[in-house]
Design an enzyme around this catalytic site. Structure first.
Site, short mmCIF file in Angstrom:
data_model
loop_
_atom_site.label_atom_id
_atom_site.label_comp_id
_atom_site.label_asym_id
_atom_site.label_seq_id
_atom_site.Cartn_x
_atom_site.Cartn_y
_atom_site.Cartn_z
N GLY A 19 -39.84 36.98 67.93
CA GLY A 19 -40.54 36.48 66.75
C GLY A 19 -39.96 37.10 65.50
O GLY A 19 -39.02 37.89 65.56
N ALA A 20 -40.53 36.68 64.37
CA ALA A 20 -40.04 37.24 63.11
C ALA A 20 -41.23 37.69 62.30
O ALA A 20 -42.24 36.99 62.22
CB ALA A 20 -39.28 36.18 62.36
N LYS B 148 -40.72 46.14 66.69
CA LYS B 148 -40.66 45.51 65.38
C LYS B 148 -39.56 46.20 64.60
O LYS B 148 -39.55 47.45 64.54
CB LYS B 148 -41.98 45.70 64.64
CG LYS B 148 -43.12 44.94 65.26
CD LYS B 148 -44.34 45.07 64.39
CE LYS B 148 -45.43 44.16 64.88
NZ LYS B 148 -46.54 44.07 63.96
N ASP C 263 -57.98 41.10 58.44
CA ASP C 263 -57.19 39.91 58.82
C ASP C 263 -57.42 39.60 60.30
O ASP C 263 -56.48 39.30 61.03
CB ASP C 263 -55.71 40.17 58.53
CG ASP C 263 -54.90 38.87 58.50
OD1 ASP C 263 -55.52 37.79 58.49
OD2 ASP C 263 -53.67 38.95 58.49
N GLU D 153 -42.53 39.90 58.57
CA GLU D 153 -42.13 39.92 57.16
C GLU D 153 -40.92 40.80 56.95
O GLU D 153 -40.06 40.53 56.14
CB GLU D 153 -43.31 40.49 56.36
CG GLU D 153 -43.52 39.85 55.03
CD GLU D 153 -43.34 40.80 53.86
OE1 GLU D 153 -43.94 41.86 53.91
OE2 GLU D 153 -42.59 40.46 52.93
N PHE D 154 -40.84 41.87 57.76
CA PHE D 154 -39.82 42.88 57.51
C PHE D 154 -38.56 42.69 58.35
O PHE D 154 -37.53 43.25 58.06
CB PHE D 154 -40.40 44.27 57.80
CG PHE D 154 -41.49 44.65 56.85
CD1 PHE D 154 -41.19 45.06 55.58
CD2 PHE D 154 -42.82 44.60 57.24
CE1 PHE D 154 -42.19 45.42 54.69
CE2 PHE D 154 -43.83 44.96 56.36
CZ PHE D 154 -43.51 45.37 55.08
N GLY D 155 -38.66 41.94 59.44
CA GLY D 155 -37.50 41.78 60.31
C GLY D 155 -37.94 41.17 61.63
O GLY D 155 -39.10 40.77 61.78
N GLU D 156 -36.99 41.13 62.58
CA GLU D 156 -37.31 40.50 63.85
C GLU D 156 -38.28 41.34 64.68
O GLU D 156 -38.35 42.56 64.53
CB GLU D 156 -36.05 40.34 64.70
CG GLU D 156 -35.22 39.14 64.37
CD GLU D 156 -34.07 39.51 63.47
OE1 GLU D 156 -34.01 40.68 63.03
OE2 GLU D 156 -33.26 38.63 63.18
N VAL D 157 -39.01 40.64 65.57
CA VAL D 157 -39.78 41.33 66.60
C VAL D 157 -39.05 41.02 67.91
O VAL D 157 -38.72 39.87 68.18
CB VAL D 157 -41.22 40.80 66.67
CG1 VAL D 157 -42.01 41.57 67.71
CG2 VAL D 157 -41.90 40.91 65.32
N1 ADE Z 1 -45.42 39.73 69.25
C1 ADE Z 1 -45.73 40.66 68.35
N2 ADE Z 1 -46.09 41.79 68.97
C2 ADE Z 1 -46.01 41.56 70.31
C3 ADE Z 1 -46.29 42.35 71.45
N3 ADE Z 1 -46.72 43.58 71.34
N4 ADE Z 1 -46.11 41.79 72.66
C4 ADE Z 1 -45.68 40.52 72.75
N5 ADE Z 1 -45.42 39.73 71.70
C5 ADE Z 1 -45.58 40.26 70.49
#
Ligand code: ADE
EC number: 2.7.10.1
Length: 959
Positions: free
Chosen positions: A574-575, A599, A723, A577-581
């Site tokens: 995933g992405a 993150k 949030d 705000e600060f960079g990729e996850v």
């Molecule tokens: N996406 C953001 N954080 C996550 C996490 N801890 N595990 C799986 N997907 C995620």
């Protein structure tokens, strides 16, 4: 009834009981079963298979012919004696059985048997057995089979716990709680439980077991590790291959023993490779100048597989040979020979030696050792070098005397040895603090045989030695002489102390005043007061990282630093705000590796971004709760080296190092990461959208409960999330929901749902309580409002709250009293809880702990979840929520952003609100609305409309 055997199409006999006295009136023909033992049954079912002739197909029978028969039963503890007369009045009626399919004369001609199957529940049956009886009152029936059964939850194994075959409760709305027993070689983690439902299905798995050490999970059981493998920790992990240079010969190994010649140091964990002592240092050389002798070498060719190599210097002095034997005499070197930095435990590959004698032969042995040296019988790993010292001549300076000393100076003078040559150029005086050994020394030169050494520390012992320089070079040093400086002047010392005390107390008081003013001005005083008062209440309180002057300090306090070489990144998930996850694995040496989400902060970040990014870690690091996402640590300090990454090989390494490098912020050279537990099912909203309609209400309530546990914990710590939304809940493989996304609690920059309000704040409108939108009053009560919205998202499988209404419309509708209607299939109790969370007055909303205990009651008593919203009408108009009313079908569809279906309704003849209020989901499908999400939206809106219409009709209006 006659017992008749017929043949089926394949000519196999079918034994039946038949009756067909359709021509004669007043039939009353009985057929009774044998005695059937109840066994463990609480609820008994009877499945009847029969054929029944259509009366119309039999001429001249009208009036006498019937198309039904009756099923009866009688309970007894023992079989009735054979001679007992049959008394129909003893039997209780179960039901009248009619055929779905009757057959006609033509069918008979075709020999097509139209078999009916009917199932009835008999009972409650409480005595030891019962009889079934069939009453014919004039039909033409063939009873082909009677099957009597009851339902059980079959013996099963879940989460490594075995659950016995279980008979459900008599009351269909309550579940039987069954405690499981760990399978062989497994240990209990959390009490394993399952619930047996009325239909013989197992529901709500809780807790479970994991495999004991030396075992691994395989098809629901724990099997012993095979030879060559081991498992050092209990858990549901596969056995690992023995580390290098170790092996296991038996099954179920918990450790692999080292091969011959290899060892583990005491501090090595049992999962580490076995290692051996290093080979000898290589290329040992010596260098000598006027004052010092240097030894240098290269690390051994074989480090033994370890990185903890150190070196020891052993010294021998071998002066000449024994005259008689011709054998060289060696003895340990003189004790005043000094090694810089030290003789033992050197981590570098060089050493300096001073104060050696002139014209002497020294042999130095450099020994390489590591953590397992000395554990075996291996020879020592030595490299040798022999050095002969030559200097300008023997020492010319004899005794060095102290003439006087003060706090900071010492005056010295010395005499020359007899026969000193006349050509002494000058003297060198070398000195150092005795306590400091030789780590740093100073020297001064003088032409006269005396000197005043200044700049010394009071009350300190100094070591001096002096050597002369002649035209031929330096002579040897004099022996060492120790002298000390005088103590400090007591008057001056006392004044100093008083000054320190006064400064400290004045400074301390001012600091207190300044701190108090600062806190009052910044509005953080309350926070500190509550934080300080907490230890007495016993509840840990959340500390806002913004109250730290230096946010880095907060990160250091609350988050563990992780060496990036322990992290292996597998893929981008995933992405932010600060960079990729990314997802990957974390392998801390000596521990089992675990799946993690990482993150990353993208390269070229500014200091402010780094602080904002790490803010989340300093918040998360303060929490410890099974329903809050767990922080494993941060990477903030390390320089990234490619070689580090290859140290840890992932089994599914899908990125090449060059790709991985692109994750790291190269402009700064320091990767910044937050490492948290990995949640297999990702965010709750998208998870539910992909699993639409696939969970039981109890499972959905279980998810809500988890979120309530996490939020109760946060609210008790004094943390306001701001949030809370399904997109910020993560779901693991066992459907456990955990609250996440803490970094944005203050600024909400990261949330695409957050919109700017009139006051300039950025807020996710649909999830936020009115007082928080209107004047920024965020609190645990506003989190409760958001929790109600999350409940709605869960029950509607990830539907968007208020659908496509604009944010402005949502604010206005809430202000006017509009609340989200119950999603399709939502139990009344849950919608009531949602409405309770959405009370306008924040003080009237429930606290999280009440939400939690309410949900617990629902789970314990699942029958409370059986009444769905579309089944009820309020008792009085006062019970009605004040929902807005729509004038036409068009207006109504516009309001729920389903305008595209206006024609479907009109074409199907639905023109008034009254007409749609009775529509079912099948009706919605029938008029051509195929998308399940749209069906849901429309049906839940119809439910709320139905309530309004009911309310209006009660007050006498016509719609
Ligand atoms: N996406 C953001 N954080 C996550 C996490 N801890 N595990 C799986 N997907 C995620």
């Amino acid at each position: 009834w006659d017992a008749i055997t017929e043949m089926d199409e394949q000519n196999r006999p079918i034994h039946t009981f038949q009756v067909c006295h359709v021509m004669e009136p007043n039939q009353n023909n009985w057929l009774r079963s044998g005695w059937i033992q109840r066994q463990a049954a609480q609820r008994v079912y009877v499945e009847l298979r029969f054929t029944l002739r259509d009366c119309n197909s039999i001429p001249w029978v009208s009036g006498t012919c019937k198309e039904t028969f009756n099923l009866f039963y009688l309970q007894t503890d023992d079989p009735l004696p054979a001679a007992t007369r049959f008394r129909p009045t003893d039997y209780a009626k179960v039901d009248t059985i009619a055929a779905d399919e009757s057959f006609t004369q033509t069918d008979l001609g075709d020999r097509v048997l139209r078999l009916n199957t009917e199932v009835r529940e008999v009972g409650p049956v409480t005595l030891k057995g019962f009889y079934l009886a069939f009453q014919d009152v004039g039909a033409c029936i063939a009873l082909v089979s009677v099957k009597v059964f009851y339902k059980r939850c079959p013996a099963t194994i879940r989460n490594l716990a075995a659950f016995p075959d279980t008979v459900p409760h008599m009351d269909s709305s309550s579940l039987v709680e069954v405690r499981g027993v760990c399978v062989e070689n497994a240990e209990e983690r959390d009490t394993p439980k399952l619930y047996c439902g009325a239909d013989g299905d197992w529901l709500v798995p809780l807790g479970g077991c994991f495999c004991s050490i030396g075992h691994e999970e395989m098809d629901g059981y724990c099997r012993a590790c095979r030879p060559g493998f081991f498992s050092a920790y209990a858990g549901n992990k596969k056995c690992s291959k023995c580390p290098p240079h170790s092996s296991s010969h038996d099954q179920a190994a918990t450790i692999c023993h080292c091969d011959k010649g290899f060892y583990r140091a005491i501090k090595d964990s049992s999962t580490m490779a076995c290692t051996r002592p290093p080979s000898a240092p290589r290329n040992l050389v010596s260098l000598i100048n006027d004052t010092a002798l240097f030894l240098q070498w290269m690390p051994p060719a074989d480090t033994g597989g370890r990185k903890d190599i150190t070196y020891n210097i052993l010294c021998q002095r071998c002066d000449g040979s024994d005259g008689d034997s011709g054998v060289t005499q060696c003895e340990p070197c003189e004790p005043d020979l000094r090694f810089i930095p030290r003789p033992l435990g050197l981590t570098g590959t060089s050493v300096a030696i001073i104060d050696f004698a002139t014209h002497a032969n020294y042999t130095f042995h450099v020994e390489a050792v590591n953590g397992v040296s000395g554990l075996g019988v291996a020879a020592r790993s030595l490299a040798n070098v022999t050095v002969t010292t030559h200097q300008a001549g023997p020492a010319l300076v004899g005794v060095v005397r102290k003439d006087w000393a003060s706090q900071n100076s010492i005056a010295l003078s010395w005499s020359q040895v007899e026969q000193a040559p006349p050509d002494i150029v000058d003297y060198e005086v070398k000195y150092y603090e005795k306590e400091q050994e030789q780590l740093s020394y100073s020297s001064t030169r003088t032409k006269a045989p005396s000197v005043v050494v200044t700049g010394l520390r009071p009350s300190t012992v100094y070591v001096f030695h002096v050597r002369a320089r002649t035209a031929a070079g330096y002579t040897a040093y004099s022996p060492n002489f120790e002298f000390f400086t005088t103590p400090e002047d007591p008057d001056i010392a006392d004044q100093g102390q008083v000054l320190v005390v006064v400064t400290a107390s004045v400074g301390g008081f001012s600091l207190l005043v300044i701190l108090t003013l600062f806190l009052l001005i910044t509005g953080r005083f309350m926070l500190y007061v509550s934080a300080l008062s907490v230890p007495f209440s016993g509840i840990k309180t959340y500390v806002d990282p913004d109250t730290y002057e230096d946010p880095t300090q907060a990160v250091e306090e609350f988050a563990k630093e992780i060496d990036p070489s322990y992290i292996c990144i597998e893929r981008v998930i995933g992405a932010g705000e600060f960079g990729e996850v990314c997802s990957g694995r974390l392998r801390i040496p000596g521990r089992m590796d675990i799946a993690v989400a990482i993150k990353t902060l993208k390269g070229g970040y500014m200091d402010q971004q780094r602080r904002e990014f790490l803010r989340e870690a300093s918040i998360m690091g303060q929490f410890n709760n099974p329903n809050i996402i767990r922080l494993d640590g941060v990477v903030t300090k390390s320089k990234f080296h490619m070689s580090n990454c290859s140290f840890f090989e992932c089994s599914h390494f899908s990125l090449f190092p060059s790709q991985i490098m692109s994750f790291y912020p190269f402009s700064s050279g320091r990767p910044i990461m937050i490492v948290v537990e990995y949640m297999e099912n990702g965010a709750l909203d998208s998870f539910l959208r992909t699993r639409d309609g696939q969970f039981t209400v109890l499972q959905l309530v279980g998810m809500m409960r988890g979120i309530a546990v996490g939020m109760t914990y946060l609210s008790e710590m004094g943390y306001v999330h701001r949030d809370l939304a399904a997109r910020n809940i993560l779901v693991d493989e066992n459907l456990v929901c955990k609250v996440s996304d803490f970094g944005m609690s203050r600024i909400l920059e990261d949330d695409s749902e957050a919109a700017y309000t009139a006051t300039g704040g950025k807020i996710p409108i649909r999830w936020t309580a009115p007082e928080a939108i209107a004047y920024g009053k965020f609190s645990s009560a506003s989190d409760v409002w958001s929790y109600g919205i999350v409940m709605w998202e869960v029950m509607s499988y990830g539907e968007r709250p208020y659908w496509e209404m604009s944010n402005q419309d949502v604010i206005l509708s809430i202000e006017e009293g509009y609340r989200l209607p119950a999603p399709m299939g939502c139990p009344v109790t849950l919608h009531q809880l949602m409405l309770h969370c959405w009370q306008k007055e924040s003080g009237q909303r429930p606290h999280f702990n009440s939400v939690l205990s309410f949900l617990d009651k629902l789970i314990i008593n699942p029958s409370s979840l059986l009444t769905l919203v579309n089944d009820v009408f309020p008792d009085s108009p006062e019970d009605m929520p004040d929902y807005p009313l729509f004038i036409s079908i068009g207006d109504w569809l516009d309001s729920i952003k389903m305008s595209q279906y206006k024609n479907n309704f009109l074409a199907a003849g639905y023109t008034t609100l009254d007409s749609i209020s009775t529509m079912s989901i099948d009706d919605i499908r029938r008029i051509g609305i195929c998308l399940i999400g749209h069906q849901r939206r429309i049906i839940s809106s119809i439910q709320s409309l139905r309530l309004q219409l009911h309310h209006i009709q009660q007050s006498g209006f016509q719609v």
